[in-house]
Design a protein around this motif. Structure first.
Motif, short mmCIF file in Angstrom:
data_model
loop_
_atom_site.label_atom_id
_atom_site.label_comp_id
_atom_site.label_asym_id
_atom_site.label_seq_id
_atom_site.Cartn_x
_atom_site.Cartn_y
_atom_site.Cartn_z
N ASP A 154 0.51 -1.08 -0.16
CA ASP A 154 0.11 0.37 0.03
C ASP A 154 0.89 1.06 -0.01
O ASP A 154 0.71 1.85 -0.88
N ILE A 155 1.75 1.36 0.82
CA ILE A 155 2.68 2.13 0.77
C ILE A 155 3.61 2.65 -0.08
O ILE A 155 3.38 4.01 -0.96
N ASN A 156 3.85 1.52 -1.08
CA ASN A 156 4.94 1.81 -2.35
C ASN A 156 3.73 2.37 -3.21
O ASN A 156 3.96 3.26 -4.53
N GLU A 157 2.99 1.25 -3.37
CA GLU A 157 1.59 2.11 -4.74
C GLU A 157 1.18 3.27 -4.18
O GLU A 157 1.49 4.43 -5.44
N GLU A 158 0.93 3.54 -3.09
CA GLU A 158 0.74 5.26 -3.07
C GLU A 158 1.88 6.08 -2.96
O GLU A 158 0.92 7.38 -3.74
N ALA A 159 2.74 5.91 -2.96
CA ALA A 159 3.94 6.47 -2.96
C ALA A 159 3.92 6.73 -4.66
O ALA A 159 3.80 8.01 -5.47
N ASN A 160 3.59 6.28 -5.53
CA ASN A 160 3.69 5.69 -7.20
C ASN A 160 2.56 7.19 -7.39
O ASN A 160 2.54 7.74 -8.26
N LYS A 161 1.24 7.03 -6.88
CA LYS A 161 0.01 7.84 -7.45
C LYS A 161 0.59 9.10 -6.72
O LYS A 161 0.07 9.69 -7.68
N LEU A 162 1.28 9.23 -5.50
CA LEU A 162 1.51 10.94 -4.91
C LEU A 162 2.09 11.06 -6.54
O LEU A 162 1.92 12.29 -7.22
N LYS A 163 3.16 10.52 -6.58
CA LYS A 163 4.46 11.37 -7.34
C LYS A 163 3.14 11.49 -8.71
O LYS A 163 2.98 12.90 -9.84
N GLU A 164 2.89 10.46 -9.29
CA GLU A 164 1.84 10.56 -11.15
C GLU A 164 0.48 11.61 -10.34
O GLU A 164 0.64 13.01 -11.63
N ILE A 165 -0.10 11.79 -8.91
CA ILE A 165 -0.83 12.64 -9.33
C ILE A 165 -0.53 14.25 -9.13
O ILE A 165 -1.38 15.34 -9.98
N PHE A 166 0.08 14.33 -8.42
CA PHE A 166 0.37 15.39 -7.71
C PHE A 166 1.93 16.37 -7.58
O PHE A 166 1.87 17.45 -7.74
N ARG A 167 2.54 15.50 -8.33
CA ARG A 167 4.35 16.63 -9.06
C ARG A 167 4.16 17.25 -10.35
O ARG A 167 4.38 18.04 -9.62
N GLU A 168 2.71 17.42 -10.96
CA GLU A 168 2.64 18.70 -12.32
C GLU A 168 2.25 19.63 -11.30
O GLU A 168 2.68 20.59 -11.75
N MET A 169 1.20 19.36 -10.09
CA MET A 169 0.82 20.47 -9.56
C MET A 169 1.34 21.01 -8.72
O MET A 169 1.48 22.37 -8.76
N LYS A 170 2.55 20.28 -8.00
CA LYS A 170 3.55 21.38 -6.60
C LYS A 170 4.90 22.58 -7.86
O LYS A 170 5.44 22.91 -7.27
N LYS A 171 4.67 21.70 -8.91
CA LYS A 171 5.50 22.50 -8.96
C LYS A 171 5.16 24.35 -9.36
O LYS A 171 4.45 24.60 -9.69
#
Lengths: 375, 375, 375
Positions: free
Chosen positions: C358-375
């Motif tokens: 769960d932690i690894n998948e959540e990490a992966n999702k966070l990268k995909e979902i929020f990376r763009e936004m946080k830039k």
């Protein structure tokens, strides 16, 4: 002792019992007790053995007294309804009708959860407990009908347990439950019936001012009609009257008032979960949306949070709330009144906080992932 | 009584015991019982005390009878295998070999989960229970070897409990378990051995037509070979033969057939979970993909759903299914047969429905989040 | 027997008791025992009954001996502190001060979790158990103060249970717990006090080299000061001294060393969870970020993983780690030492592996979902 030997002994025992019980031997439609026993002590020796050891057997209450006749027993699947028991135990029946046990089956039948599942699943769980409305042997189990057994916390625990109403677990993890388990002495620590059926009263709603289905805060009567503040206070006094057998009145009052506060704090947390979800719905981000899904059996096409919310076919964020409300909130406040630190906190309050984290993050993800798509 | 005083008493007791048991005193390689006892009643007084109170002690069965000699005991880490016990208890050994307990260790050793973990972890859990294949003292615990203890549900519960096979929990939350706990009377309510080892038969697979590892529906024998429909029916009749000690044949049959239906409904829900995941795999959206991850120890690079699925290194959506299949489906149907409404529903059916919501929403998220990326 | 009749009997009983106990009847400020009893045997009959059956009653230790006088009892809410008990039981008090129970309340008061919640919630759970620092009747419950009850595993289980320290559950699912439950014989299997308070020693830290709060590996004393390797080994020898009552020294040593390995393996898995989250934080993808959230009550604006991590207001990925560390890691290693295969594995190791997925998948999702936004 082998079975054959045991059956022989039972035959001898039962013969003498039948002789002692001779005035009642002749029963409905002229059938003799011996008619049943001649087969059943061999075909269902366990059932027979339980009856033989019962007060019923000693007093001449036998198969036909309750089951009417063999054909009726077969057609009705042998069920005996409370009204039948009430013929000999009228006071208990009258008290039983005043408590919530007596509406258990009716209430189940109008619940969305019940309406949403196949009949064989209903039989395997819902009806096993909710049938208490229609049978005294939920607590006084067949065919021993023991008062001693019915008073044991184990008898109540048969239904009052599990994720959404862990009364058994809360009691067993309270100091009350611990001491009772250690001592088996109801003078040292209360068991369920001490507070909820004191002195054998069969109205199991004694001392509790119950809220309506769901989480609204007013107290209601059996017909879900709100009751007066005075009635609520009277019921609190009833309960304090039990506590003061061992505790000072001041201590008892303080503990119950603290539980009131715990309940309020738990409900506040739950409201925060609701708010997050309502906002997501307003933004059209629920998947599936309320319009897209099968309508709720009793509420139709509305967003249902808390009772009678379903656990089927909703969105993930609503399901997170379902767990929060149905399992964790109830543990916080009911354990507050049952004095189980482990269930109030470890299985309740801290789980609610974790639920809130999950709900808020899910709300945030839904906004990021689906906002574009839904535009 | 202080320990020193107790040891003195034990010495007196054991001396008299040894005199009673004198014909057997001389044992393997000419070692006298006293040889062991002279040290062990002081060095391991608890062990000694258990033995002294056993039927073995009364009958002259002592250390060397089972452990051969002191050196063998040390080298073999004192293990005594069922074949040794069978020298005096041949019928029990023959029956034991017919049941699933007798293949517990072999079956464990070819399981993917077992193969995937370090040895010290295997010792700390897998092997503690699965060693039942190689030792009678899993149930008849050392060195008391009590028949009474082995018949108690607690003896079975030592292994048959926990998330993936909560037999203990299901039984304890059934009416059967409740009444047995209250009365401690096996004539009033069945305990595990009543149905699964009736009349002391040591084939613990009595009355059960078991499916193969996983969730396929045909019934198999000990070697996983499918058995005939007639054999399945014969086994159902074996079981009904137990139920009718207390229930009518019609009632017993109805209840077991209802459980069959519950099982089928549970499996249907599980299939819906599988379908969602298979679609996600087809679309190439599993993270990590089956190709990217470590191959399954026995199945290689294939998507494994249900047995022998692993709980390590899969994607989140497969892990949601793992919980659904391994923990919740099993509770639905096994509790169906064990008549626990709380486990069939609260810990089973409703959890499966919540799992389905989670799996479907996760599938949806994967499509939205990763489709672009994977293109 | 009706209550009125019982009270009459108690009155007769207590009168005779008071006569037997006459030398001690006159108590603090010249108040006679009869002064309390004249009201309390009627107003709090359960409390009175417990006392009447106690060794205290037989030895003339009555209300005022401990509660000083009626006014003090009321103002202090009747609390009696360990120092008072130590006046008659000085050895037990001295030993108690050497164990961790004696710092339970102090340690609670500096915990972030405690500081973060409302007072009524604190009272309803934290303080119910942690008050053990200030009262002997946590174990020797009022007003029976039974030694027999305090030695039962149930007495310990009242606090040592639940998600984050399931000592009760681990013990009950070990072979030790199973046999004790079956036999109720502390010579057949150990209960909590056998290993942790042998021969009645009131230092409950006997035989355990405890790590500091959190998961660091050095062992510490009561003041959290690291202790020497020799001291750790001495404590291990203390514990082995208990095991060898029933087991060989070699076996006992092996089992405890295997548990050491299990602990190490559990901690390794946990570290993998931490690493994933630290990387996500470095990339600025935690939501809410540490800077955006309320500061930690004792650690301020830092990322806290493992003790004293909070369950309130963190990100979802940290909350996944909270469950992994606080509930599942502890079950792996503590069950290792308590020999519960079910808790080490089913409730521990396999849950940790699921957490990691769960932690690894959540990490992966966070990268995909929020990376763009946080830039």
């Amino acid at each position: 002792m082998k079975y054959s030997a045991k059956i022989l002994l039972l035959f001898v025992l039962s013969s003498s019992l039948m002789m002692c019980a001779s005035p009642s031997r002749k029963a409905g439609e002229g059938i003799d007790v011996g008619f049943c026993i001649s087969c059943h002590q061999e075909r269902t020796p366990g059932l027979f053995q339980s009856w033989v050891e019962s007060k019923h057997a000693k007093k001449g209450v036998h198969c036909i007294t309750c089951h009417i006749d063999h054909q009726a027993a077969t057609e009705q699947k042998a069920m005996v309804f409370p009204e039948k028991c009430g013929e000999c135990h009228p006071e208990q029946l009258t008290q039983f009708w005043k408590g919530r046990h007596s509406i258990g089956f009716d209430r189940m039948q109008i619940q969305g959860e019940y309406l949403a599942i196949p009949q064989e699943i209903r039989s395997a769980f819902c009806e096993r407990c909710h049938s208490i409305q229609n049978k005294c042997n939920s607590c006084h189990t067949s065919h021993r009908f023991s008062v001693k057994e019915a008073r044991d916390p184990g008898a109540c625990a048969n239904c009052h347990l599990g994720p959404d109403h862990p009364h058994k677990e809360m009691y067993e993890t309270s100091l009350h439950g611990t001491i009772y388990k250690l001592t088996q002495n109801p003078d040292r620590a209360p068991r369920c019936v001490t507070c909820h059926m004191p002195n054998g009263v069969h109205n199991s709603s004694f001392g509790i001012a119950r809220g309506p289905a769901g989480t609204r805060s007013e107290a209601v009567d059996l017909k879900e009609v709100p009751i007066s503040k005075e009635e609520v206070e009277r019921k609190r006094e009833e309960m304090i009257g039990i506590c003061t057998k061992c505790h000072s009145r001041r201590f008892a009052k303080e503990q119950l008032e603290n539980a009131d506060q715990v309940k309020e704090e738990g409900f506040k947390l739950m409201e925060r979960g609701k708010e997050s979800i309502r906002e997501i719905e307003k933004q059209g981000l629920l998947y599936p949306s309320v319009a897209e899904r099968r309508p709720h059996p009793t509420e139709g096409r509305t967003l249902v949070l808390a009772d009678p919310q379903l656990y089927v076919g909703t969105s993930h964020i609503e399901r997170l709330f379902f767990t929060m409300f149905k399992f964790h909130t109830i543990r916080v406040w009911k354990s507050g009144y049952h004095f189980s630190p482990s269930y109030t906190h470890g299985h309740g309050w801290s789980e609610m906080q974790l639920d809130l984290i999950d709900i808020n993050e899910e709300a945030n993800k839904l906004k990021e992932i689906f906002r574009e798509m839904k535009k």
